[in-house]
Each structure stands twice: as structure tokens, then as C-alpha cells.
Design an enzyme around this catalytic site. Sequence first.
Site, PDB file in Angstrom:
ATOM      1  N   HIS A 183     -28.041  20.720  -1.726  1.00 14.62           N
ATOM      2  CA  HIS A 183     -28.025  21.410  -3.393  1.00 14.62           C
ATOM      3  C   HIS A 183     -26.615  22.498  -3.621  1.00 14.62           C
ATOM      4  O   HIS A 183     -26.766  23.532  -2.622  1.00 14.62           O
ATOM      5  CB  HIS A 183     -29.356  21.835  -3.630  1.00 14.62           C
ATOM      6  CG  HIS A 183     -29.377  22.457  -5.162  1.00 14.62           C
ATOM      7  ND1 HIS A 183     -29.498  21.298  -6.081  1.00 14.62           N
ATOM      8  CD2 HIS A 183     -29.488  23.699  -5.801  1.00 14.62           C
ATOM      9  CE1 HIS A 183     -29.557  22.095  -7.237  1.00 14.62           C
ATOM     10  NE2 HIS A 183     -29.641  23.407  -6.896  1.00 14.62           N
ATOM     11  N   LYS A 222       0.241   5.346  -6.207  1.00 12.32           N
ATOM     12  CA  LYS A 222      -0.719   5.216  -7.228  1.00 12.32           C
ATOM     13  C   LYS A 222      -1.766   6.495  -7.314  1.00 12.32           C
ATOM     14  O   LYS A 222      -2.014   7.007  -8.279  1.00 12.32           O
ATOM     15  CB  LYS A 222      -1.532   3.950  -6.999  1.00 12.32           C
ATOM     16  CG  LYS A 222      -2.729   3.566  -8.138  1.00 12.32           C
ATOM     17  CD  LYS A 222      -3.982   4.256  -7.908  1.00 12.32           C
ATOM     18  CE  LYS A 222      -4.534   3.777  -6.463  1.00 12.32           C
ATOM     19  NZ  LYS A 222      -5.091   2.726  -6.347  1.00 12.32           N
ATOM     20  N   CYS A 275      -1.395   1.602  -3.265  1.00 12.24           N
ATOM     21  CA  CYS A 275      -2.436   2.538  -3.034  1.00 12.24           C
ATOM     22  C   CYS A 275      -1.935   3.984  -2.953  1.00 12.24           C
ATOM     23  O   CYS A 275      -2.450   5.087  -3.646  1.00 12.24           O
ATOM     24  CB  CYS A 275      -3.178   2.482  -1.628  1.00 12.24           C
ATOM     25  SG  CYS A 275      -3.349   0.769  -1.472  1.00 12.24           S
ATOM     26  N   TYR A 321      -8.574  -3.956 -11.461  1.00 16.99           N
ATOM     27  CA  TYR A 321      -8.188  -2.625 -10.907  1.00 16.99           C
ATOM     28  C   TYR A 321      -7.026  -1.963 -11.332  1.00 16.99           C
ATOM     29  O   TYR A 321      -6.873  -0.841 -11.854  1.00 16.99           O
ATOM     30  CB  TYR A 321      -7.925  -2.965  -9.319  1.00 16.99           C
ATOM     31  CG  TYR A 321      -9.330  -3.114  -8.510  1.00 16.99           C
ATOM     32  CD1 TYR A 321      -9.510  -2.404  -7.726  1.00 16.99           C
ATOM     33  CD2 TYR A 321      -9.675  -4.728  -8.420  1.00 16.99           C
ATOM     34  CE1 TYR A 321     -10.549  -2.717  -6.685  1.00 16.99           C
ATOM     35  CE2 TYR A 321     -10.785  -4.840  -7.860  1.00 16.99           C
ATOM     36  CZ  TYR A 321     -11.053  -3.842  -6.552  1.00 16.99           C
ATOM     37  OH  TYR A 321     -12.251  -3.999  -5.807  1.00 16.99           O
ATOM     38  N   GLU A 327     -26.787  14.310  -4.372  1.00 15.15           N
ATOM     39  CA  GLU A 327     -28.085  14.942  -3.790  1.00 15.15           C
ATOM     40  C   GLU A 327     -28.872  13.787  -4.795  1.00 15.15           C
ATOM     41  O   GLU A 327     -29.933  13.650  -4.261  1.00 15.15           O
ATOM     42  CB  GLU A 327     -28.431  16.138  -3.947  1.00 15.15           C
ATOM     43  CG  GLU A 327     -28.196  16.735  -5.617  1.00 15.15           C
ATOM     44  CD  GLU A 327     -28.777  18.324  -5.493  1.00 15.15           C
ATOM     45  OE1 GLU A 327     -29.898  18.655  -4.912  1.00 15.15           O
ATOM     46  OE2 GLU A 327     -28.014  19.109  -6.131  1.00 15.15           O
ATOM     47  N   CYS A 378       0.770  -1.050   0.019  1.00 16.70           N
ATOM     48  CA  CYS A 378       0.141   0.013  -0.054  1.00 16.70           C
ATOM     49  C   CYS A 378       0.799   1.137   0.013  1.00 16.70           C
ATOM     50  O   CYS A 378       0.782   2.007  -0.920  1.00 16.70           O
ATOM     51  CB  CYS A 378      -0.932  -0.002   1.000  1.00 16.70           C
ATOM     52  SG  CYS A 378      -1.941   1.502   1.494  1.00 16.70           S
TER      53      CYS A 378
HETATM   54  P1  NDP Z   1      -7.741  -8.104 -11.031  1.00 13.22           P
HETATM   55  O1  NDP Z   1      -7.831  -9.442 -10.549  1.00 13.22           O
HETATM   56  O2  NDP Z   1      -8.472  -7.040 -10.498  1.00 13.22           O
HETATM   57  O3  NDP Z   1      -7.315  -7.947 -12.627  1.00 13.22           O
HETATM   58  C1  NDP Z   1      -6.853  -8.925 -13.478  1.00 13.22           C
HETATM   59  C2  NDP Z   1      -7.046  -8.815 -14.798  1.00 13.22           C
HETATM   60  O4  NDP Z   1      -6.152  -9.572 -15.550  1.00 13.22           O
HETATM   61  C3  NDP Z   1      -8.585  -9.153 -15.263  1.00 13.22           C
HETATM   62  O5  NDP Z   1      -9.209  -8.470 -16.128  1.00 13.22           O
HETATM   63  C4  NDP Z   1      -7.969 -10.720 -15.477  1.00 13.22           C
HETATM   64  O6  NDP Z   1      -9.211 -11.144 -16.379  1.00 13.22           O
HETATM   65  C5  NDP Z   1      -7.010 -10.321 -16.463  1.00 13.22           C
HETATM   66  N1  NDP Z   1      -5.793 -11.587 -16.569  1.00 13.22           N
HETATM   67  C6  NDP Z   1      -5.505 -12.365 -15.841  1.00 13.22           C
HETATM   68  N2  NDP Z   1      -4.614 -13.243 -16.123  1.00 13.22           N
HETATM   69  C7  NDP Z   1      -4.553 -13.043 -17.473  1.00 13.22           C
HETATM   70  C8  NDP Z   1      -3.914 -13.737 -18.550  1.00 13.22           C
HETATM   71  N3  NDP Z   1      -2.976 -14.693 -18.377  1.00 13.22           N
HETATM   72  N4  NDP Z   1      -3.878 -13.046 -19.948  1.00 13.22           N
HETATM   73  C9  NDP Z   1      -4.921 -11.967 -19.909  1.00 13.22           C
HETATM   74  N5  NDP Z   1      -5.377 -11.326 -18.772  1.00 13.22           N
HETATM   75  C10 NDP Z   1      -5.314 -12.030 -17.824  1.00 13.22           C
HETATM   76  O7  NDP Z   1      -6.168  -7.918 -10.521  1.00 13.22           O
HETATM   77  P2  NDP Z   1      -5.363  -6.640 -10.486  1.00 13.22           P
HETATM   78  O8  NDP Z   1      -3.733  -7.262 -11.059  1.00 13.22           O
HETATM   79  O9  NDP Z   1      -5.731  -5.726 -11.221  1.00 13.22           O
HETATM   80  O10 NDP Z   1      -5.447  -6.356  -9.045  1.00 13.22           O
HETATM   81  C11 NDP Z   1      -5.127  -7.220  -8.153  1.00 13.22           C
HETATM   82  C12 NDP Z   1      -5.776  -7.018  -6.883  1.00 13.22           C
HETATM   83  O11 NDP Z   1      -5.135  -5.873  -6.070  1.00 13.22           O
HETATM   84  C13 NDP Z   1      -7.335  -6.448  -6.922  1.00 13.22           C
HETATM   85  O12 NDP Z   1      -7.934  -7.574  -7.380  1.00 13.22           O
HETATM   86  C14 NDP Z   1      -7.510  -5.705  -5.860  1.00 13.22           C
HETATM   87  O13 NDP Z   1      -7.970  -6.590  -4.730  1.00 13.22           O
HETATM   88  C15 NDP Z   1      -6.163  -5.082  -5.394  1.00 13.22           C
HETATM   89  N6  NDP Z   1      -6.272  -3.746  -5.813  1.00 13.22           N
HETATM   90  C16 NDP Z   1      -7.188  -2.858  -5.333  1.00 13.22           C
HETATM   91  C17 NDP Z   1      -7.030  -1.482  -5.823  1.00 13.22           C
HETATM   92  C18 NDP Z   1      -8.093  -0.479  -5.474  1.00 13.22           C
HETATM   93  O14 NDP Z   1      -8.472  -0.618  -4.116  1.00 13.22           O
HETATM   94  N7  NDP Z   1      -8.295   0.647  -5.971  1.00 13.22           N
HETATM   95  C19 NDP Z   1      -6.130  -1.117  -6.693  1.00 13.22           C
HETATM   96  C20 NDP Z   1      -5.163  -1.944  -7.334  1.00 13.22           C
HETATM   97  C21 NDP Z   1      -5.141  -3.290  -6.723  1.00 13.22           C
HETATM   98  P3  NDP Z   1     -10.163 -11.899 -15.915  1.00 13.22           P
HETATM   99  O15 NDP Z   1     -11.188 -11.155 -15.240  1.00 13.22           O
HETATM  100  O16 NDP Z   1     -10.923 -12.470 -17.193  1.00 13.22           O
HETATM  101  O17 NDP Z   1      -9.720 -12.923 -14.897  1.00 13.22           O
END
Ligand code: NDP
Length: 444
Positions: free
Chosen positions: A433, A43, A40, A174, A438, A35
Amino acid sequence: MVLGAGSGGLAAAKRAAGHGANVAIIEGDRVGGTCVIRGCVPKKLLVYGSIYRDLLASASSFGITLSASSDTKVLLENVRKEVDRLNRLHIDLLEKAGVTLIKGWGSFTGPNNVIVRNDVKENSIEIKANRFLISVGGRPCRPNIPGASLGWVSDDMFLKDDFPKKVVVVGGGYIGCEFACILSGLGVEVTQLVRGKYLLRGFDRELSSVLKEGMEMKDIRFDFGCSPTSLVIDSGELVLNTNNQQRYRSGGVLFATGRRPFLQGLNIEMAGVEVQQGRIVVDSKLATNVPHIYAVGDVTDRINLTPVAIDEGRAFADSVFGKQRRNVNYELVPHAVFASPEVASVGYTEEDAYEKFGKEAIRIFRARFRTMSQTLSKRGPRCLLKLIVKAQTDKVIGCHMVGENSAEIIQMASIAIGMGATKSDFDKTMALHPTVAEEFVTMT
Ligand code: NDP
């Protein structure tokens, strides 16, 4: 003995020390964890930095004419300085709390022993403890394709001096959406490849399409149904090949393809702790199958969010050392994606509500409009506000938003929904408002 000084581990260590426990925390990397160091916090700072171009593009409609130049190097450098400050702050806070910080990587040599290794091999020490907390977090993972190591993962983004002109982002979750927007806001040409049909799997489908519409307005290009098959270097550029026979040339490829628990080097089998599909299994008390070993946060791979890890760390410390037994409430966890436009959600999505209760049992309220901040410039996507209500009880069971400040608004809505607010409670709340929020209390 806490392994890992990220959000969960730090919260647990300080709370346990506050309850009078003798606490040490082992960390092989920088104190602060994902984080603070590579997630977080940096970012969100990059998000703030990336929205200026867009604001400047609207400035003329407010009578402001500016000639601006931008330097991403300055932004990245300033973000790193802030991370350094927070890293020092967290070290100080540990000291103030009376927690001993041990630098190095911990590995179990048995259920009650951990050996800590650092760069100097002779400095390895073996430590015994009565209770262990594993809070080592997760790491980003690359897809299993030839040349994957040529691409970046999110950790790398915070170490760059600058970004190339053209980047391909792989993943529609995400990190993929947040970084696609950051990069595009900083003037990078972005193509985002998504293997499914939608962005943000698990979010309300309508939110996902409004986000896509907003990102497209920022010239982010999408390819859905598209997975990478290999990454190569050709004439000094990266070429990403995909399952649909496309070739994407760019100066950088970000793999935002998920994160996995970081168990490497932990020798978890020596402790006898059960691991299933790469994650540590815990019960409602956050205990593993070995009763004196607990785990919190991303290493358990359940809801991988900082506030969840912090609350788990504190619940563990309160229950085990503070004699205030409590479980973490996982029921209404708000989520936000700091993309542009911002997306935030709490409770049931429309799809989940229909599936769980049936379509007739659910009422959907929505508002889609251009916010007042956009009326003069006529720029940017219209926001979406949405309530999911159970018809029989009138209870609001989901609240979703895409648009400015949606994370701030949904955080407050979570309180009302957690208290069991009904749609009529929303309706009888006086509107403030003129605001965007709202609309949540005036929807019909
Ligand atoms: P996510 O699980 O959110 O997204 C991963 C993405 O990659 C999905 O679209 C997935 O597709 C795709 N994917 C996975 N494997 C492959 C592959 N081999 N080829 C192509 N596409 C692939 O993971 P992130 O890495 O974005 O984030 C990890 C975690 O970190 C989040 O789930 C969240 O818990 C946390 N996080 C939270 C944030 C926040 O609170 N704002 C910000 C950043 C991270 P599919 O959907 O089809 O599986």
C-alpha cells in the site's frame, strides 16, 4: 543457415552457435528485424515521448507551472539514433557469438541450397546447409482499395521527420490503437476508423470499452462499422472514402490493418516447404514438412509477439543442436497494448471463459477506480482491474488490466497464474500500500 535477423532468427543463431553449430544468418534489411528497427522498441520510445503533454497538463495540480514547447522532429530523430545504436549492438553480438552475417536476400534454389542476392548482382552467392531456419517475419499489409499506396503503414511512421496536423488511423487492433494514442499525445488530431463494433478484437470486451473511453478523453474520434473504400488526393490533402459514404480529409492515413508473413522472394516452393494461407506450417518441433527446414516467429503467423519468436528460436536451437529437446509453452502468453491508457491481459477473457466453461462456472472480480496519481489533477480515465476465476477450483484463469503500468503488473501476475494460483492465494497475499496493483489482492 538462418534466414532473417529479427528477434527469432537472432536468438536461434546465437543459441545454436553457443551449442557449437557452424551458423550463418542472412539479412537483406537491417539487423534487428521488426521489433528493434520498426516495431516494439521505437514504438515504445514514441509512447514515452507522447505522454509528456498529458503529464504537463496535470503538473499545475502538483504546484508546478511550466511553459513548454514540443518538437516532434527531435523525438523522431532521437528514436532513430537509438535504433541505430541497437542495430550496431546486435551486429556486434552476432560477431561475438561467432555467427557469420551475410548481407542480402536469400532465395531457395532447392531444399538444401539458398542463393543470396544483394545490390551487386555479380556478388550473388549460393550456399548449402544441413539445416535451415526461416525467420523472415512479417510485413504490414494495406487494404485492397484504390489509392492504398498513398497511405502509410507502421514501418513508414518511424521514417517521418514530423507528423501532419490531422491523421486518420484505419484499424482497431494493436497498431491502430497504439499509433492513435502516440499521434494524439504528440498533438495530432486523430480519427480512428474501426470496421467492427469494438477495439482490440480478442481482448476482454470490458477492457476494450474502458480503452475506448480513455482514448475519447484524449480527443481521439472513433467511427465504428467503417471500412475504407478508396484513398485519393484532393487539393493537397488526402481524402479517405468509406463504406458508409463518409469522406475523411487529413494530412496522412495510417493503415494499421494487420500483418502478413513475408514470403516474397524466398522461393519457398523450390524448397518444397508447405505454405497454407500465406503462412509456413510447422509442427510442435517448429519443423516444416521438409525435415531439415524449420520456421519460427511471424512467418508462421500464430502468436506474433517478439518474446514468442525468441523462445521459439531458442527452443529450436536447444532441441536441434543442444540435445535439450523442449517445446514452447504457448498456454499463458501475456499481451499488452501500449495505448494510453495501457492495456494488458493474460489468460481467459470473460467472454472466452463463459463460452468454454459456462457462465455458472465462472466468477468475475473487478475494481474500477481513479488511481492516486490522478486524485489531485482529477484527469484521465479510471483504471480497470479484473480477475476471471473458475468457481469450482478457485483457480485464477484470467487477469486483465487497463491503466498505468498495467503491462508491468500483468507480467508479474502471469507468474502466479502460470503456477496455478487460486483466488484465495491472491487474497492471502499481503497488499502493498498504496499501489494500484494491491487491488488484485483485496478484491471481493
Ligand atoms: P491486428 O490484427 O491487431 O488489427 C488489425 C485491425 O485492422 C483490426 O481492427 C482489423 O479488423 C482491421 N482490418 C483488417 N483489414 C481491414 C480492412 N481491409 N479494412 C478495415 N479494417 C481492417 O493487426 P495490427 O496491424 O494492429 O498488428 C499486427 C500484429 O502485430 C498484432 O496482431 C500483434 O500480434 C503484433 N503487434 C503487437 C504489439 C504489442 O505486443 N504491443 C504492437 C503492435 C503489433 P477486424 O478486427 O475486424 O479484423
